[in-house]
Design an enzyme around this catalytic site. Structure first.
Site: not given
Ligand code: GLN
Length: 237
Positions: A193, A95, A129
């Site tokens: 993850h 990520c 998101r």
């Molecule tokens: N900040 C990055 C995004 O939102 C990665 C987020 C994360 O590692 N969960 O794309």
């Protein structure tokens, strides 16, 4: 493979990059190596410490926008990860860690932030998101069965000619164009993850194979395999 093989695992910046239990990736590598009689040594390198260049496997986890920007800046200045990649080390990044390996990623206001340029990818901010379970079919060249994970990111990622998609998305969002993650040489980035290597033992074994430059004896079916099956069933039915 000799039982005297030893692998140095470097967990990069646990103080900045370690969301959703990504540190489990370390633990599962140690465990799956030990079950084959391979010795591992893990070092946790905090962001005020120097990144060693003699690691075999480097792990980076996810992070919020600001720690991600800080981590990218410090890793750029440190240069250790660049040297390790030149030496042929395995890098596995999740990520935020994945995005910062690229040339550029989106900051907290969507502003472009310079990445490490270790993977030919560029990330920006997506409209929505991406949150939820993700399933992908891995590039057959890697010999890893269908992978599962959990994603939570705002970023979308574009691959350049120097990187290949890690997987084709079966469920979820991933990079945002129907692909998930990227790889080149022994560098892999993913939005998964879970932690990814706990949920996908095949992926963990790929990293170990690359690190020891040899085949690994298979392991009997484990809780990890059962967990993977269970998640696939839960998501795909
Ligand atoms: N900040 C990055 C995004 O939102 C990665 C987020 C994360 O590692 N969960 O794309």
């Amino acid at each position: 493979m000799s039982s005297s093989a030893s692998i140095k695992i470097v967990w990069v910046y646990p103080d900045l990059l370690s969301t959703y239990g990504d540190q489990g990736n370390c633990i599962v590598l140690e465990r799956r190596a030990a079950l084959r009689g391979i010795h591992t040594r893990t070092v946790h390198v905090r962001s005020d410490e120097t990144v060693p260049v003699d690691g075999d496997i480097y792990l980076l986890g996810g992070g919020e926008d600001r720690p991600q920007i800080l981590a990218a800046r410090r890793l750029r200045n440190d240069g250790g990860l660049h040297k390790a990649r030149e030496f042929g080390a395995v890098i596995f990044a999740v990520c935020a860690g994945y995005q910062l390996l690229g040339t550029e990623f989106g900051g907290e206001e969507g502003q472009p932030v310079q990445g490490l340029g270790l993977l030919d990818i560029r990330s920006g901010r997506g409209e929505r998101r991406a949150v939820g379970e993700i399933v992908g079919d891995v590039d057959p060249a890697l010999g890893v069965p269908r992978i599962t994970g959990f994603e939570n990111h705002q970023g979308v990622t574009y691959l350049g000619p120097g990187a290949k998609p890690l997987a084709r998305v079966v469920h979820g969002v991933g990079n945002g164009d129907g692909t998930e993650g990227a790889y080149a040489d022994h560098v892999i980035g993913t939005y998964m993850h879970g932690p990814a290597l706990v949920r996908n033992p095949g992926l963990a074994d790929l990293l170990l194979r690359w690190a020891i430059k040899d085949e690994l004896p298979p392991l009997p079916e484990s809780w990890a395999d059962r967990l993977r099956e269970e998640r696939l069933k839960a998501v795909l039915g």
